[in-house]
Design an enzyme around this catalytic site. Structure first.
Site, PDB file in Angstrom:
ATOM      1  N   SER A 138       0.821  -1.212   0.000  1.00 18.42           N
ATOM      2  CA  SER A 138       0.000   0.000   0.000  1.00 18.42           C
ATOM      3  C   SER A 138       0.851   1.257   0.000  1.00 18.42           C
ATOM      4  O   SER A 138       1.965   1.273   0.519  1.00 18.42           O
ATOM      5  CB  SER A 138      -0.889   0.030   1.240  1.00 18.42           C
ATOM      6  OG  SER A 138      -1.773  -1.048   1.230  1.00 18.42           O
ATOM      7  N   GLU A 253      -3.733 -14.436   2.100  1.00 14.32           N
ATOM      8  CA  GLU A 253      -3.936 -13.611   3.290  1.00 14.32           C
ATOM      9  C   GLU A 253      -5.412 -13.497   3.637  1.00 14.32           C
ATOM     10  O   GLU A 253      -5.795 -13.601   4.788  1.00 14.32           O
ATOM     11  CB  GLU A 253      -3.358 -12.209   3.054  1.00 14.32           C
ATOM     12  CG  GLU A 253      -3.501 -11.320   4.275  1.00 14.32           C
ATOM     13  CD  GLU A 253      -3.091  -9.872   4.006  1.00 14.32           C
ATOM     14  OE1 GLU A 253      -2.367  -9.323   4.831  1.00 14.32           O
ATOM     15  OE2 GLU A 253      -3.497  -9.311   2.972  1.00 14.32           O
TER      16      GLU A 253
END
Lengths: 407, 361
Positions: A138, A253
């Site tokens: 990110s 994830e």
């Protein structure tokens, strides 16, 4: 329907139970770096986390199907054995292996797409807990729209030169390495211009600034890259293929954030608390409204546990249609855990607001902590709203939002 | 280890689905629920009997198929999916299970074999055992029943009824007895029949093994609750499918409404709410036969949880259809109402969750 594992698994279950007995009360020197990870119990053997990792691997209770040459156990993939291990460890409160993004995401990625040299170099120390990784995905302007990331990598001679900024980087302050998405092909379409690079965190030009979250923990960091130079070979997959490489691990994830068995353990813990705590002289569990709310949640968790069995069975018996079943896991698992922790706070009322080391704290303040922590998990790794887009578009085949010019 | 439906179960379910798609068309449902085609419901029922729905749970020694409750659950799901306008839960699930657990050998022989041949069809009225409303309730003395059972399922065309008193004693009642007054109730869901039954010195036969144990009636209620959950599961899936299809077709502001996140997120929420209900219903049905320790807790939570999820889905799916969802024309309301009735029968969510709690202390 057949919920028996079969006789060959009974011996294995016994073996795992004996192992857990042997290490009952194990504790760790040096504590734990990751929130929610067990720091062990008391009265049993004491060792470092890394030593514990090695014992688990030797016995085949961790990294079971990772080849021996890369530091794993070198066994066959056996989904039921994995489940038995998880469930016996959980029942006996034996601390499991360390998790973290290196183990959970990088190792599977390297096994699938890494070069031989990368596998040899990185997998073993990662599994042993000696090499901690952080994930550089990110950026301040690339959150849900991750593929718009702008951290730049230029190949100059035989080195990548990296400039830019990452954010929400968990455990960066403890990490030796970072697996990082970097824009290396500025002229290619946005998904095709990204590469997956492996960056040593002690390289000059990296600055880590802790980012304190609402739990008041510095779980995240901002990481700044200024002319960071790494070898050209530190790339997984080819140039411009980073998006595909990363997607293989993102799926991993999403499924593992909120296993329903762990949520059920918390439901049982809450029920126990409600039997002990009183309001106007009556145990909380005897107050019909609180009791009903607990039962509502217990029903939801039971549904998710049954659902997890269905997904487990689908892994063992390929062909079962669980496409939507898998897509909903991150959404429903994290939302339910947040709801449950919030219920515990509600039933305790004022006591539920106590935090840190306050007097009258219950269960070490974990209810408030996890309540907030899970709001982080609801947002991170693809927000609940992004999950709903995925379920609707890829699961139900609904049309996408029209593209905005220039995005 | 295998968690899911067997090939036989899926095959049987497909047959029921196909049959309903052909015969319980929306036009036929409209005729049946408006009361202008009285025979149509019985014709559909007959078609399902030809598939064998009456003998699923009856042991082979009494002429049935001797299958597990999971088999009945997949049929119930199909009936909910197609708003099947036909009795199922009372005559072919609750009655056989009650008789198996509460009946003596000769009572089993007498009743089960005749359910299997479709000579006998049972309605079931156990509501007062679960929760007595106002002055309802039945008392048993001197071999006769007196009082009112307010909500008896599938009385129409029944030859017999099973009624219960507060203690959980189960009685076989001749549906044609003159000491029995049957008052048909009108619920929102006209695809199935609910009646009030008033007994005056009605001679009955006690299913003997229910005289000193509430376990038989509990077994029947557990099974009934799982069936109602399965019915709502099927009904909810149909509502989601219809909503998703509609959202892909219907255009406003120059685009399919399903491309608006406000709409697609409602659809995703419905799917995420319903998907785990499949596993819960299958698991509860499986536990009923194979895991007695967990069975009651699973049955209670399944009834409550699926009822809650279905209620939300019924609302959202209707909203996705906009004004059309509100019309009689589209007929979406049949599923909405089916879900609404299932939620209240054999214990509304609050009552059933309270029971779930009590099984744990």
């Amino acid at each position: 329907m057949d919920l028996e594992y079969g006789p060959e698994y009974q011996d294995f279950t016994k073996e795992v139970q004996d192992f857990c007995k042997k290490y009952k009360g194990i504790s760790f020197t040096g504590g734990s770096n990751t929130p929610l990870a067990s720091s062990g119990g008391s009265g049993g053997p004491e060792m470092s986390r890394s030593e514990w990792q090695k014992i688990l691997i030797e016995n085949g209770y961790f990294a079971r199907s990772v080849p021996k040459e890369y530091g794993g156990y070198g066994g066959e993939v056996d989904i039921l054995k994995n489940r038995i291990i998880a469930s016996e460890f959980s029942k006996s409160k034996t601390p499991g292996p360390m998790g973290g993004q290196g183990i959970d995401m990088l190792v599977p990625t390297l096994l699938e797409m890494g070069t031989e040299e990368q596998k040899q170099t990185y997998i073993k120390p990662t599994l042993h807990g000696e090499m901690i990784w952080c994930q550089g995905y990110s950026e301040p302007n690339a959150g849900s729209d991750l593929a718009s990331l702008q951290t730049k990598g230029e190949l100059i001679g035989d080195e990548w030169v990296i400039n830019g900024q990452k954010i929400w980087t968990s455990t960066a302050q403890y990490s030796q390495m970072c697996f990082c998405l970097v824009r290396t092909e500025p002229d290619a379409p946005k998904h095709a211009g990204i590469s997956y690079l492996l960056i040593p965190m002690d390289t000059p030009g990296i600055e880590i600034r802790p980012l304190v979250d609402m739990t008041l923990n510095a779980g995240f960091n901002e990481v700044f890259f200024t002319d960071v130079k790494i070898p050209a070979t530190n790339i997984v997959g080819k140039r411009g293929e980073g998006w595909a490489v990363a997607n293989a691990t993102l799926g991993h994830e999403r499924g593992s954030l909120a296993p329903p068995d762990a949520t059920m353990n918390r439901v049982n813990m809450l029920m126990h608390l409600m039997e002990k705590e009183t309001l106007d002289g009556k145990p909380l569990i005897e107050h019909p409204i609180y009791r009903d709310r607990l039962m509502q949640i217990q029903g939801k968790v039971l549904a998710q546990q049954s659902h997890a069995l269905r997904l487990l069975s689908a892994k063992l018996n390929p062909g079962a249609d669980v496409k939507i079943g898998k897509m909903i896991q991150k959404l429903i698992g994290t939302e339910l855990r947040h709801e449950l922790e919030g219920l515990a706070i509600d039933v305790m009322g004022e006591i539920g607001t106590l935090y840190e080391d306050s007097p009258h704290l219950r269960n070490d303040g974990t209810w408030q902590f996890i309540y907030m922590y899970f709001l982080g998990l609801i947002i991170g790794g693809g927000t609940s709203q992004i999950q709903k887009n995925i379920i609707a578009e890829r699961g139900l085949g609904m049309p996408k939002e029209p593209k905005v010019e220039g995005a | 280890m295998y968690f899911g439906l067997s090939e036989e179960q899926s095959f049987f379910q497909d047959n029921v689905k196909k049959y309903l798609e052909e015969h319980a068309t929306i036009d036929n449902i409209k005729h049946i629920t408006s009361g202008d085609e009285k025979n149509l419901s019985e014709e559909i029922h007959q078609g399902l009997l030809n598939l064998g729905i009456n003998g699923l749970l009856i042991p082979e020694e009494f002429g049935g198929l001797g299958l597990d409750l999971l088999f009945a659950a997949v049929v119930s799901e199909a009936l909910g999916g197609g708003v099947g306008p036909t009795p199922f839960i009372a005559p072919y699930v609750m009655a056989p299970i009650a008789i198996m657990h509460a009946g003596t050998k000769s009572q089993q022989e007498n009743y089960l074999s005749k359910i299997a041949t479709n000579e006998f069809r049972f309605g079931v009225g156990f509501s007062e055992f679960i929760g007595k409303r106002n002055d309802a309730g039945i008392t048993f003395s001197d071999n006769a029943l007196n009082g009112r059972a307010m909500f008896v399922l599938d009385v129409n065309d029944a030859t017999h009824l099973l009624l219960a008193d507060e203690k959980g004693q189960i009685f076989v009642v001749d549906a044609k007895s003159s000491n029995l007054e049957i008052v048909q109730l009108t619920t929102v869901d006209k695809t199935r029949q609910y009646s009030e039954v008033i007994c005056t010195n009605l001679e009955v036969e006690l299913l003997e093994n229910s005289s000193d144990s509430i376990e038989p009636i509990k077994q029947a209620i557990d099974a009934g609750r799982i069936m109602l959950a399965a019915d709502s599961l099927g009904a909810s899936q149909t509502m989601i499918d219809k909503a998703v299809d509609y959202a892909k077709e219907r255009k406003q502001f120059g685009r399919a409404i399903g491309s608006f996140q406000a709409v697609k997120h409602m659809c995703a929420e419905m799917a995420a709410d319903l998907e785990p209900c499949y596993a819960l219903v299958w698991h509860a049905a499986h536990c009923h036969d194979h895991s007695p320790d967990e069975a009651r807790l699973m049955a209670c939570h399944t009834k409550a949880h699926v009822s809650e999820m279905s209620k939300g889905i019924a609302k959202k799916a209707t909203e996705v259809h906009g004004g059309m969802g509100f019309t009689d024309l589209l007929g979406l309301h049949y599923w909405f109402k089916r879900i609404g009735l299932n939620r209240q029968i054999l214990g509304s969510p609050e009552l059933v969750r309270e029971e779930a709690y009590k099984t744990q202390v």
